[in-house]
Write an enzyme that holds these catalytic residues in place. Structure first.
Site, PDB file in Angstrom:
ATOM      1  N   ASN A 215       0.840  -1.193   0.000  1.00 56.36           N
ATOM      2  CA  ASN A 215       0.000   0.000   0.000  1.00 56.36           C
ATOM      3  C   ASN A 215       0.875   1.242   0.000  1.00 56.36           C
ATOM      4  O   ASN A 215       2.045   1.194   0.397  1.00 56.36           O
ATOM      5  CB  ASN A 215      -0.902   0.011   1.237  1.00 56.36           C
ATOM      6  CG  ASN A 215      -1.998  -1.026   1.164  1.00 56.36           C
ATOM      7  OD1 ASN A 215      -2.503  -1.310   0.086  1.00 56.36           O
ATOM      8  ND2 ASN A 215      -2.354  -1.596   2.305  1.00 56.36           N
ATOM      9  N   PRO A 310      -4.126 -12.291   6.921  1.00 52.41           N
ATOM     10  CA  PRO A 310      -4.845 -12.305   8.200  1.00 52.41           C
ATOM     11  C   PRO A 310      -5.391 -10.921   8.519  1.00 52.41           C
ATOM     12  O   PRO A 310      -4.758  -9.902   8.229  1.00 52.41           O
ATOM     13  CB  PRO A 310      -3.777 -12.734   9.212  1.00 52.41           C
ATOM     14  CG  PRO A 310      -2.468 -12.448   8.545  1.00 52.41           C
ATOM     15  CD  PRO A 310      -2.699 -12.639   7.086  1.00 52.41           C
TER      16      PRO A 310
END
Length: 410
Positions: A215, A310
């Protein structure tokens, strides 16, 4: 005390005002001892102080330029004396002369030192040093009473022989005593005794040895949050992906690369009193990254298979045992910011969500400002756009208040 000081003073910024008096030579040792404990010292030398120690010796020990003049045109073009007075964690005056204390008590500001001390909203610690009769004079006693009522704290003076040949109270406290007083003053924050976890930065999910998914996060906001929590006295565990900014000083830094590594580090850091999840964790990872660089081929683009990473925020928010008392997440959104972030808070099960609009037009992603809406179960609180350091300071104060309220309710 040295071990405690090394913990409490690491990364702290001390503005040291050196007044005039034979005891000024001890300020050199004080600078050295503070630096041994990890503190950064910015020295201010009064004209009277220059009669006892030289600017060169002070600068050489501090490793930075000595501030001496109020009307320094370079810095005063940006009101440098104001910024200087408010950029430190603590202002220390050592030695604090009778004259300088009188200026402070009466609100005088006719030189750099007195102007800094009048313009600051930072805590101030005085280490007085003067002749015994000056210390016991009614005028000095009145000034001490006024300064004490103004919230100024003191260390010393000690009893002993003086350069003038007299004996009694008035000797400057020893450097190790002053360091201990500084440590004590800076350990009085509302988060002392609390352990807080902060995640920050992006995660890098490898495709091959040279490519990865990530990101667009610099890690600046998470770093600022960790720094602000540390400034309030918290013990901070800082778990960071490969960020573009340096981690803060005085915290436990745990570097990680991938989301799975970050999850493992978070679980290993528990228990904590509060957790702030500011990291921009990649949602997906390549199931089988190659150990050799992928090459272009006539067959077109490679067939990459992905798996979900996760959900660290959701997992910690829903722990049955060992859940932090306060779990705070971030929601970087590009549209319908409040609606999406409110739904995310419920979906994840965290206590608070800080929503920010990171659409390209805002320039927030990777910048030094943020526009935050704090979403709790009681609704949303929108903050004005501000520097990321200011966002962090406001959040840290709210976390401190929330943990205090929780302690009182137990």
């Amino acid at each position: 005390m040295r071990q405690l000081g090394r913990i409490m003073l690491a990364g702290k910024h001390i503005l040291l005002v050196i007044g005039g008096g034979i005891a000024a030579y001890k300020a050199l040792e004080l600078i050295r001892r503070l630096q041994e404990q990890g503190a950064r010292v910015t020295p201010v030398l009064t004209r009277a102080g220059e009669e006892f120690v030289t600017p060169l010796s002070v600068s050489a020990l501090a490793g930075v330029a000595v501030h001496r003049d109020l009307f320094d045109l370079t810095s005063e073009a940006e009101m440098g004396h104001i910024q200087l007075s408010r950029s430190a964690d603590l202002l220390v005056v050592a030695p604090a002369t009778a004259d300088l204390m009188a200026k402070m008590a009466q609100g005088h500001a006719n030189d750099l030192a007195s102007t800094l001390l009048l313009a600051t909203d930072t805590p101030v610690l005085l280490a007085p040093a003067m002749n015994v009769r000056m210390w016991t004079h009614p005028a000095t006693r009145r000034n001490i009473e006024q300064l004490t009522s103004d919230g100024i704290q003191f260390v010393g003076p000690n009893d002993g022989g003086m350069a003038c040949g007299e004996f009694g109270p008035g000797r400057l406290a020893e450097p190790e005593e002053i360091v201990a007083a500084i440590t004590s003053r800076l350990s009085q924050g509302p988060l002392v005794g609390k352990r807080v976890l902060v995640t920050s930065g992006p995660t890098h999910e490898p495709i091959d040895p040279v490519r990865y998914i990530a990101n667009r996060s610099s890690g600046a906001q998470g770093t600022a949050v960790a720094r602000a929590l540390r400034a309030l006295g918290a013990e901070v565990v800082f778990i960071t992906g490969p960020a573009a900014v340096r981690p803060p000083e005085g915290v436990e830094v745990v570097p990680v690369e991938t989301a799975q590594e970050m999850e493992a580090a978070v679980l290993a850091a528990l228990p904590v009193d509060a957790a702030v999840f500011a990291a921009a964790v990649a949602d997906w990872r390549v199931i089988s990254p190659t150990d050799q660089k992928l090459k272009k081929s006539k067959g077109g683009v490679p067939d990459l298979k992905f798996a979900e990473n996760p959900d660290i925020l959701k997992r910690i928010s829903n722990l049955e045992a060992g859940r932090p008392s306060l779990v705070v997440g971030f929601a970087a959104e590009t549209n319908d910011v409040l609606e999406n972030a409110t739904a995310k808070r419920v979906r994840k099960g965290c206590d608070w969500i800080l929503a920010n609009d990171v659409s390209p037009a805002t320039g927030i992603m990777g910048g030094d400002e943020n526009a935050i809406s704090l979403i709790r179960d009681v609704g949303a609180e929108t903050w004005p756009r501000m520097k990321k350091d200011d966002v962090a300071a406001r959040l840290a104060q709210k976390i401190a208040q929330a943990l205090t309220d929780l302690d009182r309710s137990d």
